[in-house]
Design a protein around this motif. Structure first.
Motif, PDB file in Angstrom:
ATOM      1  N   UNK A  10      33.060  38.410  17.178  1.00  6.98           N
ATOM      2  CA  UNK A  10      32.243  38.587  15.988  1.00  6.98           C
ATOM      3  C   UNK A  10      32.137  37.268  15.223  1.00  6.98           C
ATOM      4  N   UNK A  11      31.305  37.266  14.179  1.00  5.61           N
ATOM      5  CA  UNK A  11      31.150  36.055  13.365  1.00  5.61           C
ATOM      6  C   UNK A  11      32.432  35.703  12.623  1.00  5.61           C
ATOM      7  N   UNK A  17      35.537  44.955  22.310  1.00  7.20           N
ATOM      8  CA  UNK A  17      35.206  45.369  23.667  1.00  7.20           C
ATOM      9  C   UNK A  17      34.111  46.427  23.614  1.00  7.20           C
ATOM     10  N   UNK A  18      33.360  46.534  24.693  1.00  2.00           N
ATOM     11  CA  UNK A  18      32.323  47.551  24.738  1.00  2.00           C
ATOM     12  C   UNK A  18      31.683  47.632  26.112  1.00  2.00           C
ATOM     13  N   UNK A  19      30.731  48.524  26.236  1.00  2.00           N
ATOM     14  CA  UNK A  19      29.993  48.699  27.485  1.00  2.00           C
ATOM     15  C   UNK A  19      28.590  49.174  27.149  1.00  2.00           C
ATOM     16  N   UNK A  20      27.693  49.020  28.099  1.00  2.00           N
ATOM     17  CA  UNK A  20      26.325  49.452  27.878  1.00  2.00           C
ATOM     18  C   UNK A  20      25.482  49.302  29.124  1.00  2.00           C
ATOM     19  N   UNK A  21      24.321  49.946  29.110  1.00  2.00           N
ATOM     20  CA  UNK A  21      23.381  49.893  30.223  1.00  2.00           C
ATOM     21  C   UNK A  21      22.267  48.907  29.877  1.00  2.00           C
ATOM     22  N   UNK A  22      22.065  47.921  30.747  1.00  2.00           N
ATOM     23  CA  UNK A  22      21.067  46.887  30.497  1.00  2.00           C
ATOM     24  C   UNK A  22      20.385  46.516  31.804  1.00  2.00           C
ATOM     25  N   UNK A  23      19.195  45.919  31.670  1.00  3.28           N
ATOM     26  CA  UNK A  23      18.430  45.532  32.851  1.00  3.28           C
ATOM     27  C   UNK A  23      19.138  44.412  33.607  1.00  3.28           C
ATOM     28  N   UNK A  37      27.106  39.426  17.849  1.00  5.59           N
ATOM     29  CA  UNK A  37      28.244  39.285  18.752  1.00  5.59           C
ATOM     30  C   UNK A  37      27.956  38.208  19.786  1.00  5.59           C
ATOM     31  N   UNK A  38      28.997  37.457  20.142  1.00  8.94           N
ATOM     32  CA  UNK A  38      28.882  36.418  21.156  1.00  8.94           C
ATOM     33  C   UNK A  38      29.780  36.781  22.338  1.00  8.94           C
TER      34      UNK A  38
END
Length: 403
Positions: A10-11, A17-23, A37-38
């Motif tokens: 974060x700044x 931590x996290x997860x996600x669906x992306x192309x 977020x970086x």
């Protein structure tokens, strides 16, 4: 779409931590940057495993998405605002993330239908209905119709799953009982008969060999069964195998009645929605032929376009496919002659929905006599395997105690 896990900063310098669906990875970085977020560590599953992990949205989630979007669009909100509100009010984390993903795609200049296709988790027919809604200026109405249709499909699917619970439990009990008898009981009885030099019938000898083979490989048996199930799942979800399985569903006795009622219900439901929204019949048929629920059915209805180009009626085109019932053809012909094709399509959709429910109930009732036949076969196998040696042993014992 791929499933990613990440660690980001974060700044303020905190790690999250996290997860996600992306192309792709760029889409993930763009989404995290929009949240301040970086990312500094990212990993994902291999492509072939993503096929198993990233399953399509459940019907309940699709229904909720259509309902949320229809409510906001009909209230006058534009697509970006409607997607933002849907992302804020969706009931599941996955749906909230998908709505945010759709909003970013729309802001980049994609249409809503293109954004839906890119996710690869929404039903293909939904993106086609969205195209119809945008072309006719009735997106809110079309989404409301889609919500009602997907909700009805969800209820039918749940009814089918509830009907399968009892047969699945009984089948599991039979399998576990059979394995216990083969692996634990039969070897002990066989050792007893052998020590007493009892002549074993051929059926018992054959079953004993099967039991010995299974017991010798009992450690690898779960791996083999798991591998077979995994292979079956991969084959079912492999795009190249879909035409084969769809043809089996269409013709296999006991399954074809359910599959045909399901496909007919969806076909006439979508026909009613799109034609009722003001789309021309040729355009409606073109959309329906692009994404059929059953590819075997889709290959047959692909012939309708050629008949329509020759000026034939819809009823004649449907009849040429040889996959529709006479009852459906007669109502379609009536709708064309009286100008009530939308009403007749809705009536056919309701008819096949009711027919599907009745077939589910009938199948559940027919399971009980089938179960009795299976139990009778099991008892016959036990009797032919065990009662013969027991009778032989009793005869020898009786002869031995006679004076």
């Amino acid at each position: 779409m791929r499933l990613y896990w990440y660690q980001a900063m974060t700044s303020e310098g905190a790690s999250v931590r996290g997860s996600g669906e992306h192309i792709d990875l760029n889409d993930l970085v763009s989404a995290l940057s929009a949240q301040g977020l970086q990312p500094y560590r990212v990993w994902s599953l291999p492509t072939w495993l993503n096929v198993l992990v990233l399953r399509p949205l459940k019907p309940a989630a699709v229904t909720e998405f259509c309902h949320l979007m229809a409510s906001h669009v009909r209230a006058g909100a534009d697509l970006r605002l409607a997607l933002a509100e849907a992302a804020a009010s969706a009931s599941t984390t996955r749906l909230r993330m998908l709505c945010a993903r759709l909003k970013r795609s729309v802001e980049r200049g994609d249409t809503l239908s293109q954004a839906l296709d890119q996710t690869k988790v929404f039903p293909p027919m939904l993106s086609q209905l969205v195209v119809v809604g945008q072309e006719t200026g009735r997106l809110g109405t079309i989404l409301a119709m889609a919500a009602a249709q997907f909700e009805q499909m969800r209820q039918l699917r749940n009814a089918l799953l509830r009907a399968l619970i009892y047969p699945a439990l009984v089948l599991a009990v039979l399998v576990v009982s059979g394995l216990y008898w083969l692996l634990m009981v039969l070897p002990k009885m066989a050792a007893l008969f052998e020590s007493l030099r009892v002549q074993l019938p051929p059926t018992t000898v054959w079953v004993m060999k099967v039991a010995e083979g299974m017991k010798a490989n009992v450690a690898s048996l779960p791996l083999v069964l798991g591998g077979v199930l995994l292979l079956l799942v991969l084959l079912i979800r492999l795009p190249a195998m879909k035409p084969v399985f769809h043809a089996l569903y269409w013709w296999l006795p006991g399954v074809r009645e359910l599959e045909r009622a399901r496909v007919y219900h969806a076909f006439f439901s979508h026909l009613s929605a799109m034609h009722g929204a003001g789309l021309t019949l040729s355009r409606t048929l073109a959309v329906l032929m692009q994404q059929p629920l059953n590819q075997f059915f889709g290959g047959r209805i692909g012939r309708i376009g050629a008949h329509a180009a020759r000026g034939q009626s819809l009823a004649e085109g449907l009849g040429s496919t040889r996959v529709f019932e006479r009852f459906a053809l007669s109502l379609v012909r009536l709708g064309e002659n009286t100008g009530t094709l939308d009403e007749q399509s809705t009536r056919l959709s309701e008819h096949y929905a009711q027919k599907l429910k009745q077939q589910i109930e009938t199948g559940t009732r027919l399971f009980e006599p089938v179960l009795l036949l299976v139990l009778a076969a099991v008892l016959l196998l036990v009797g032919s395997t065990m009662l013969g040696p027991v009778y032989d042993l009793a005869s020898r014992a009786s002869a031995g105690i006679q004076p």
